[in-house]
Design a protein around this motif. Sequence first.
Motif, PDB file in Angstrom:
ATOM      1  N   THR A  20       9.139  12.185 -10.755  1.00 39.22           N
ATOM      2  CA  THR A  20       7.898  12.444 -10.032  1.00 39.22           C
ATOM      3  C   THR A  20       7.930  11.923  -8.600  1.00 39.22           C
ATOM      4  OG1 THR A  20       6.826  10.347 -10.623  1.00 39.22           O
ATOM      5  CG2 THR A  20       6.611  12.164 -12.191  1.00 39.22           C
ATOM      6  N   GLU A  22       4.951  10.258  -6.373  1.00 38.74           N
ATOM      7  CA  GLU A  22       3.597   9.723  -6.511  1.00 38.74           C
ATOM      8  C   GLU A  22       2.945   9.624  -5.139  1.00 38.74           C
ATOM      9  OE1 GLU A  22       1.275   5.635  -7.991  1.00 38.74           O
ATOM     10  OE2 GLU A  22       3.453   5.840  -8.223  1.00 38.74           O
ATOM     11  N   SER A  64      -3.246   3.755 -10.612  1.00 39.64           N
ATOM     12  CA  SER A  64      -1.904   3.192 -10.502  1.00 39.64           C
ATOM     13  C   SER A  64      -1.928   1.917  -9.665  1.00 39.64           C
ATOM     14  CB  SER A  64      -0.963   4.218  -9.846  1.00 39.64           C
ATOM     15  OG  SER A  64       0.281   3.637  -9.504  1.00 39.64           O
ATOM     16  N   ASN A  66       1.225   0.998  -8.374  1.00 41.30           N
ATOM     17  CA  ASN A  66       2.576   1.086  -7.824  1.00 41.30           C
ATOM     18  C   ASN A  66       2.637   0.853  -6.322  1.00 41.30           C
ATOM     19  OD1 ASN A  66       3.770   1.556 -10.300  1.00 41.30           O
ATOM     20  ND2 ASN A  66       3.635   3.784 -10.125  1.00 41.30           N
ATOM     21  N   SER A  73      -3.728   7.762  -8.093  1.00 40.68           N
ATOM     22  CA  SER A  73      -2.502   8.436  -7.668  1.00 40.68           C
ATOM     23  C   SER A  73      -2.362   9.794  -8.332  1.00 40.68           C
ATOM     24  CB  SER A  73      -1.271   7.592  -8.022  1.00 40.68           C
ATOM     25  OG  SER A  73      -1.119   6.497  -7.151  1.00 40.68           O
ATOM     26  N   PHE A  75       0.577  12.301  -9.491  1.00 46.26           N
ATOM     27  CA  PHE A  75       2.008  12.362  -9.764  1.00 46.26           C
ATOM     28  C   PHE A  75       2.435  13.833  -9.804  1.00 46.26           C
ATOM     29  CE2 PHE A  75       0.745   8.238 -11.229  1.00 46.26           C
ATOM     30  CZ  PHE A  75       1.855   7.418 -11.082  1.00 46.26           C
ATOM     31  N   SER A 100       3.406   7.201  -0.388  1.00 40.83           N
ATOM     32  CA  SER A 100       4.062   8.034  -1.389  1.00 40.83           C
ATOM     33  C   SER A 100       5.383   7.390  -1.774  1.00 40.83           C
ATOM     34  CB  SER A 100       4.295   9.450  -0.852  1.00 40.83           C
ATOM     35  OG  SER A 100       5.218   9.429   0.227  1.00 40.83           O
ATOM     36  N   SER A 103       8.670   8.055  -8.147  1.00 43.22           N
ATOM     37  CA  SER A 103       8.001   7.158  -9.087  1.00 43.22           C
ATOM     38  C   SER A 103       8.468   7.354 -10.525  1.00 43.22           C
ATOM     39  CB  SER A 103       6.483   7.359  -8.970  1.00 43.22           C
ATOM     40  OG  SER A 103       5.774   6.332  -9.615  1.00 43.22           O
TER      41      SER A 103
END
Length: 250
Positions: A20, A22, A64, A66, A73, A75, A100, A103
Motif C-alpha cells: 500500500t 498510505e 492510523s 504511522n 489515513s 491506504f 505519505s 505502508s
Amino acid sequence: MIKKSVTELAFVNSKSPLPTVEVDSQSIEDAGFSIYRTVMQVLTQLAEQDASLRATLYMYGTVSVNFREPCWSEFLLVAGPEKVLRALGAGFERLPAVKSRFSDYVPSSAALRTFHVQDGLVWEQEDASTWYSHAQTLADLTAEADEADEAEEGDDDAEPIEEDETEEAWDAEDLEAADEQEEGTAVVVGNRKAARYRAARSDAKVSTIRARIEEVFGLPEGSVALCGPDGRSLRGNALIRTLRRRWDEN
C-alpha cells in the motif's frame, strides 16, 4: 464516456495482503490537493505509457498512527506490477506538505475496489455491475484540475430537477415545515412549487455543498460543517466522494 460490464474487465487480485501507499487525508486536504485527482493523474500517465498495463487499486480508510500521531489515513492497495505502486508513492511524495509513505500490507477483502487500469484506460465503478472510463489524457486531467482551482464555486451541484426525479431528491420546504410544526408554529405554504435538489455530486467540493445548505435553509455563513465518522470536519476543498467513502468504510 465508455462503459463496460464487470465481466468485460479482468480485475487483478491476490489472496495475500497487498502493498500500500498510505496518505494522511487531513494533510492532503490542508495542502489543497486531492487523493482522487492525484491517483487519476498517476494511473492515466501509466496507461498512456503502456497500453498493455493491467492493475487494480483498492482503497481502505482507517485511523492510523504511522505518521507519529493519530490521523485518518487512506491506504491505496495495489494489485499489479510494482511500477504502479512506485509511481503512486512518487506521485504523493512530490506534493508539498502532504504526508505519505509506503505502508502496511492490507488484504483486499478489507478494502473497496476503486480504480482499474486496462486497455490503456483508467476505469471507475459506476454500480455493482458497471464500470466506466472518461478516456481522458493526462493533459485533459491537468487542464481540468487547473480550471477547477481557478473557477468560482457555483450552484451547479444543486440544480432544480423535475418531479419524476424525486427518488434522490429532498424537499427543502417540507423539511422547514416539519421543523416549524414541531415548534407549534403555523405554516402557510403558498402556490409556489417547492424547490427540489439533486443529491450532491461526488466531484463537488465540500465548501460548495456547505454554502448551498446554508443558503437553502437560511443559516448563518460558516454554521454548517460536513464531518467524517471521527467527528472532524472536512476542509472546503475536499470532495464529496471523500466524505461518502469515509462513512461507507466506517
